[in-house]
Motif scaffolding. Structure first.
Motif, PDB file in Angstrom:
ATOM      1  N   PHE A 163      33.234  31.247  45.992  1.00 48.81           N
ATOM      2  CA  PHE A 163      34.373  31.706  45.181  1.00 48.81           C
ATOM      3  C   PHE A 163      35.709  31.307  45.800  1.00 48.81           C
ATOM      4  O   PHE A 163      36.671  31.035  45.075  1.00 48.81           O
ATOM      5  N   CYS A 203      37.710  29.101  43.202  1.00 53.16           N
ATOM      6  CA  CYS A 203      38.900  29.777  42.667  1.00 53.16           C
ATOM      7  C   CYS A 203      40.152  29.471  43.495  1.00 53.16           C
ATOM      8  O   CYS A 203      41.229  30.022  43.227  1.00 53.16           O
ATOM      9  N   ILE A 213      39.236  37.645  49.930  1.00 49.38           N
ATOM     10  CA  ILE A 213      38.102  38.168  49.161  1.00 49.38           C
ATOM     11  C   ILE A 213      37.390  39.258  49.954  1.00 49.38           C
ATOM     12  O   ILE A 213      37.207  39.122  51.166  1.00 49.38           O
ATOM     13  N   ILE A 216      35.542  39.544  40.292  1.00 43.55           N
ATOM     14  CA  ILE A 216      35.400  38.086  40.123  1.00 43.55           C
ATOM     15  C   ILE A 216      36.219  37.589  38.930  1.00 43.55           C
ATOM     16  O   ILE A 216      36.788  36.492  38.975  1.00 43.55           O
ATOM     17  N   GLY A 266      37.374  34.063  37.741  1.00 46.32           N
ATOM     18  CA  GLY A 266      36.057  33.412  37.645  1.00 46.32           C
ATOM     19  C   GLY A 266      35.479  33.501  36.244  1.00 46.32           C
ATOM     20  O   GLY A 266      36.017  34.205  35.383  1.00 46.32           O
ATOM     21  N   THR A 300      32.025  42.612  40.537  1.00 44.55           N
ATOM     22  CA  THR A 300      32.634  42.388  41.856  1.00 44.55           C
ATOM     23  C   THR A 300      31.750  41.504  42.729  1.00 44.55           C
ATOM     24  O   THR A 300      30.556  41.313  42.455  1.00 44.55           O
ATOM     25  N   ILE A 301      32.361  41.011  43.790  1.00 47.31           N
ATOM     26  CA  ILE A 301      31.634  40.173  44.754  1.00 47.31           C
ATOM     27  C   ILE A 301      30.454  40.959  45.344  1.00 47.31           C
ATOM     28  O   ILE A 301      29.341  40.436  45.478  1.00 47.31           O
TER      29      ILE A 301
END
Lengths: 101, 354
Positions: A20, A24, A31, A37, A43, A79-80
């Protein structure tokens, strides 16, 4: 069913963060597991697919993208941290992930 | 047929589908040309290719040798001349007929005589985009569904003139990239999109009849039929694309009145530039990944009987279309079931409902 070790967890996390950050165009230090995301990184669902393909190759997974689509309808990822958790479940259960429900 | 490493493929266009196809094809061993409009795009896309391939090396998905091979086998360019050695060209530019016609006239002069020319158009037929072309034997529609990695079905649309060797070439290519296909004629073209046309137009009529919101109608569709609702689906594809496609399909139906309310609403959304997810507003509004109702004014209370009636009507439109297409010999029931499950990512095809 594959065994998830601390090493696997660390590796998945590293790949997701790196992916990411690169896609991104943000610093990896910007992050964290709570980063959204879509809202925070801009994303999209194609990035999800690409990441899943990466893990599919890396861990030689027997997982159908359609299966993940069905799983995500019930367990949406934003979310991540949620993505890493889902990815670990995919590695662990592969196509049987739907049976978790 | 040439072996894979000599079978050269070209993609024209770098929109959503062109990009998706290119990166899907990048995993295979054939030479690949990607044509975009200008030098800035060439620089940007070349960087993207290198970035993705470098990442694959870094993650040990490919070795340095394969990295080098992939870099050598692909070329991004803004010159159609680069397609001169292609065996197959896939056009993926915007859904504007005139632009496609101009492009194919140019391609006729740039590519080899035996190069197969195809379009990924979901609205226009081969005889439309190739109108006035020099060699009508070599054309066919090649309609992939987005995203290509997920949807393992492709529609091949032939004309009266499409040569057998052209179909063979396309099928050979699809076997390389592991995609299954339907062979359709211009009469049966865009079978999968048309299959849902009555269902979608009917859903909109029901929405007006019962004063339902988009979300309420979509909820019924998701409970009973597909993982995605009708209006969610439109927003995903793009309301401009849906408007163009449905307008085209309606020009070939016997009862165009039935589709008018839906077309009118799509036209209005397009006029307001509410094209769906890509403009963050369509039937729904989008913020990040969350999807919200544009208006919450309509809140109907459906009785169980009303709901049963709605489901019954939707199912009838769906099954009637599927039955009609099978009875016309466009495909078998099994082929239809398979294609729908691939296209909609659902558990059951139209002939598998109890």
């Amino acid at each position: 069913m594959k065994k998830i070790t601390d090493e696997t967890r660390a590796e998945v996390s590293e790949v997701v963060y790196g992916f990411f950050a690169e896609e991104c165009e943000v610093g990896i230090e910007e992050i964290n597991d709570d980063t959204d995301i879509f809202q925070d990184l801009g994303g999209d669902s194609l990035m999800f697919l690409e990441l899943i393909e990466i893990f599919k190759k890396k861990y030689d997974l027997n997982i159908d993208l359609k299966t993940i689509g069905k799983y995500n309808v019930k367990h949406p990822v934003n979310t991540i941290g949620e993505l890493i958790k889902t990815q670990l479940l995919i590695i662990e259960h592969e196509n049987a992930i739907l049976e978790l429900d | 047929m040439k072996n894979v490493e000599e079978f050269e493929v070209g993609i024209v266009g770098k929109g959503k589908m062109g990009t998706n196809l290119f990166f899907y094809f990048l995993d295979f061993d054939f030479p690949l040309k990607w044509i975009c409009r200008n030098k800035d795009e060439v620089t940007y896309l070349t960087d993207q290719v290198q970035k993705k391939l470098s990442r694959s090396v870094r993650l040990e998905l490919i070795d340095n040798e394969l990295y080098q091979k992939r870099l050598e086998q692909v070329q991004v360019s803004n010159r159609l001349d680069e397609l001169s050695n292609c065996d197959l060209v896939i056009e993926t530019i915007s859904e504007e007929l005139q632009k496609k016609q101009v492009l194919f006239k140019k391609l006729d002069d740039k590519v080899r005589e035996n190069c197969v020319l195809t379009s990924n158009s979901s609205s226009f037929l081969p005889t439309e985009w190739y109108k006035g072309g020099k060699n009508p034997d070599r054309i066919a529609g090649l309609h992939f569904f987005f995203p290509v990695t997920v949807k393992n079905i492709v529609e091949i649309i032939t004309t009266d003139r499409t040569a057998r060797k052209v179909i063979d070439t396309i099928q050979y290519f699809l076997s390389i990239i592991n995609r299954k296909s339907f062979i359709l004629t211009e009469e049966s073209a865009f079978l999968l999109n048309r299959l849902f046309l009555d269902f979608q137009a009917g859903a909109y009529r029901i929405l007006l009849e019962y004063d339902l919101s988009y979300a309420e109608l979509d909820e019924i569709v998701k409970e009973e039929f597909f993982p995605v609702g009708v209006f969610e689906f439109f927003d995903h594809v793009g309301n401009d694309i849906m408007y163009n496609s449905i307008t085209g399909y309606c020009s070939r139906v016997k009862n165009p009145e039935f589709y008018k309310p839906l077309l009118k609403q799509l036209k209005e959304l397009v006029r307001e530039k509410k094209l769906g997810i890509k403009t963050k507003c369509g039937f729904y509004s989008y913020s990040g990944r969350s999807m919200n109702e544009v208006t919450d004014s309509r809140k109907a209370t459906l009785s169980p009987g009303d709901k049963r009636s709605i489901i019954g009507r939707l199912r009838k439109w769906y099954l009637d279309s599927a039955t009609l297409f099978v009875s016309k010999g466009y495909c078998t029931r099994n082929e239809m079931n398979y294609a729908v499950k691939e296209y909609m990512n659902c558990e059951k095809g139209p002939f598998e409902f109890s």
